[in-house]
Design a protein around this motif. Structure first.
Motif, PDB file in Angstrom:
ATOM      1  N   MET A  52       1.778  -2.764   5.131  1.00  0.00           N
ATOM      2  CA  MET A  52       1.196  -2.789   3.880  1.00  0.00           C
ATOM      3  C   MET A  52       1.982  -4.042   2.769  1.00  0.00           C
ATOM      4  O   MET A  52       1.210  -4.508   1.949  1.00  0.00           O
ATOM      5  N   ILE A 102       0.054  -6.726   1.059  1.00  0.00           N
ATOM      6  CA  ILE A 102       0.071  -7.043  -0.343  1.00  0.00           C
ATOM      7  C   ILE A 102       0.381  -8.682  -0.640  1.00  0.00           C
ATOM      8  O   ILE A 102      -0.323  -9.047  -1.655  1.00  0.00           O
ATOM      9  N   TRP A 139       7.505   1.810 -13.162  1.00  0.00           N
ATOM     10  CA  TRP A 139       7.718   2.630 -11.726  1.00  0.00           C
ATOM     11  C   TRP A 139       9.167   3.029 -11.789  1.00  0.00           C
ATOM     12  O   TRP A 139       9.052   4.225 -11.453  1.00  0.00           O
ATOM     13  N   ARG A 165       8.086  -2.540  -1.337  1.00  0.00           N
ATOM     14  CA  ARG A 165       6.525  -2.286  -1.561  1.00  0.00           C
ATOM     15  C   ARG A 165       6.214  -1.922  -2.868  1.00  0.00           C
ATOM     16  O   ARG A 165       5.125  -2.600  -3.402  1.00  0.00           O
ATOM     17  N   THR A 189       3.731  -4.452  -5.208  1.00  0.00           N
ATOM     18  CA  THR A 189       2.612  -3.747  -5.639  1.00  0.00           C
ATOM     19  C   THR A 189       2.420  -4.028  -7.130  1.00  0.00           C
ATOM     20  O   THR A 189       1.289  -4.467  -7.749  1.00  0.00           O
ATOM     21  N   LEU A 243       1.376  -7.688  -7.862  1.00  0.00           N
ATOM     22  CA  LEU A 243       0.014  -7.766  -7.585  1.00  0.00           C
ATOM     23  C   LEU A 243      -0.629  -7.477  -8.568  1.00  0.00           C
ATOM     24  O   LEU A 243      -1.695  -7.938  -9.145  1.00  0.00           O
ATOM     25  N   ALA A 244      -0.685  -6.049  -9.169  1.00  0.00           N
ATOM     26  CA  ALA A 244      -1.073  -5.561 -10.200  1.00  0.00           C
ATOM     27  C   ALA A 244      -1.289  -6.552 -11.479  1.00  0.00           C
ATOM     28  O   ALA A 244      -2.221  -6.942 -12.145  1.00  0.00           O
TER      29      ALA A 244
END
Length: 461
Positions: free
Chosen positions: A143, A147, A193, A203, A207, A210-211
């Protein structure tokens, strides 16, 4: 971004009887927006690194530095030299009144770079297992590599969008899509987060990045659509001409990225992930120290192309030397402050006494950044005046020598030896660029040694 937008940008300052902005006004406005971009990105990265240093174990932080470092290099490769190409072709075509060529350059650049980034992303996913085993044995997963592949596609497209705006002297949108939106959003998503879960993982950080990048790219797409005239017929550039402009820029830019980033790869080939994190922590701060040079290059590139077309060499030299001086002296002050306070700074930023051991690495790499800032925007001067081949030859030669030397030295001298090699390579490259720029263009790019000469240049019009 089409002919309609080009005409609007060219005439908007005449609306209501206003005169078009002078070069000085454009540089000041562009400098302000680019400075705001770099400062906000710098603050966001600083806060993010401070959070990651306190939330991730050294192994995961080393993995983060490795992946972001690799992404930086791959994004440059996937741009294929066309990001700098459009910055040169757009103002040149506008100056000649060839607006159809402006449209064609944008479309062709976006098409090629999207294809290349997609192919590269597929390769990352296909070879993810050997990559994990070789470089990320403790932190890598499928993953994480997926990503990373998606980040490559999005960051490449976003960079082209930003450079197109810069070619139009639209430094506001170039700044927004060149780092402000994605960096600030990444910071807030990571903070959110962490607040909700109470911990971070590699990770999760990727993530969040990327968002934020996807959101920035979506906003850039909306902005493009607002200024798009679908009835325009592009005056296509021949692929032979585009390749002739782009491939030397691609090689030289890729080699330059290797010169400033491959040190972490070499360290990763013989050191533990903790040592990678130590070296990466110091190297990342030096990237931030190089922001004045990046700022100057971003603002000056389109103006260099325009003044060169007009043949205003004296004005061009005064402009580039003044900007170089404005960045060189603050860099010198920062380097002098790092001598007594560097270890404390590393400890405060990353929240761990372990990272203070990178003080000597910080100073060694800082010496290279100081000479780089003093040499000015010699590489941009050469590329924006059609001498991209000279840039390629110098950068490629210096990069090969530096990487080979660092690889041979690293096994015995460790990370300190690698730092000396890459700092020396950066110094050699920039001195050679400044000498070559003076030789082939007749324009000196180095900062003023005499503060009085600097003040006179600032006051002159």
């Amino acid at each position: 971004m089409t002919e309609q937008y080009a005409r609007r940008r060219a005439t908007q300052n005449r609306a209501g009887g206003r005169q078009p902005r002078s070069l000085r006004q454009r540089l000041m406005s562009g400098g302000a927006w680019t400075l705001a971009n770099r400062l906000l990105v710098l603050v966001a990265q600083f806060l993010l690194l401070a959070l990651l240093g306190r939330s991730l174990p050294p192994e995961a932080l080393g993995g983060y530095f490795f992946l972001t470092n690799t992404l930086t290099i791959l994004v440059v490769v996937c741009q294929a030299g066309l990001s700098q190409g459009v910055v040169r072709l757009i103002p040149e075509s506008q100056e000649k009144g060839e607006l159809g060529a402006v449209v064609a350059a944008i479309i062709q650049a976006l098409t090629v770079t999207t294809m290349l980034s997609t192919i590269s992303a597929v390769c990352i996913i296909a070879f993810q297992q050997p990559l994990i085993e070789r470089f990320l044995p403790n932190t890598g997963t499928f993953m994480i590599m997926l990503i990373t592949a998606l980040l490559l596609i999005c960051q490449t497209a976003l960079r082209i969008c930003s450079e197109v705006y810069r070619g139009f002297h639209d430094f506001k949108n170039a700044a927004l899509f060149g780092g402000i939106i994605s960096s600030v959003l990444t910071l807030f998503v990571v903070l959110g987060w962490f607040a909700l879960s109470g911990h971070l993982t590699l990770r999760a950080v990727l993530t969040a990045t990327l968002a934020a990048t996807v959101a920035a790219l979506a906003l850039a797409g909306i902005s493009f659509y607002r200024h798009n005239d679908l009835t325009v017929k592009p005056d296509w550039w021949s692929w032979r001409y585009l390749v002739g402009v782009a491939w030397p820029i691609l090689v030289s830019t890729g080699a330059n990225i290797l010169l400033t980033r491959a040190d972490l790869w070499i360290v990763a080939s013989f050191a533990s992930e903790q040592t990678i994190g130590l070296y990466g922590a110091a190297a990342r701060l030096m990237v931030m120290l190089g922001m004045p040079f990046v700022l100057a290059s971003a603002v000056l590139a389109p103006s260099i192309a325009q003044l060169n077309v007009r043949g205003e060499k004296a004005r061009l030299q005064r402009m580039v030397r003044t900007v170089a001086t404005a960045g060189a002296y603050p860099t010198l002050i920062v380097i002098l402050l790092l001598i007594p306070f560097g270890a404390l700074l590393l400890r405060l930023i990353y929240g761990n006494d372990f990272f203070s051991e990178g003080h000597l690495i910080l100073l060694i790499l800082g010496a290279g950044q100081l000479v780089s800032s003093w040499a000015g925007v010699a590489s941009q001067m050469l590329m924006m005046t059609g001498h991209q081949l000279q840039v390629m030859y110098i950068t490629l030669a210096v990069t090969v020598v530096t990487i080979v030397t660092a690889t041979l030295v690293g096994a015995d001298a460790g990370v300190i030896g690698v730092a000396y090699c890459f700092s020396g390579g950066l110094i050699l490259q920039n001195v050679m660029m400044a000498v070559m720029a003076k030789r082939v263009t007749g324009v000196e790019t180095m900062a003023y040694w005499n503060p009085i000469a600097f003040v006179r240049a600032v006051r002159s019009r």
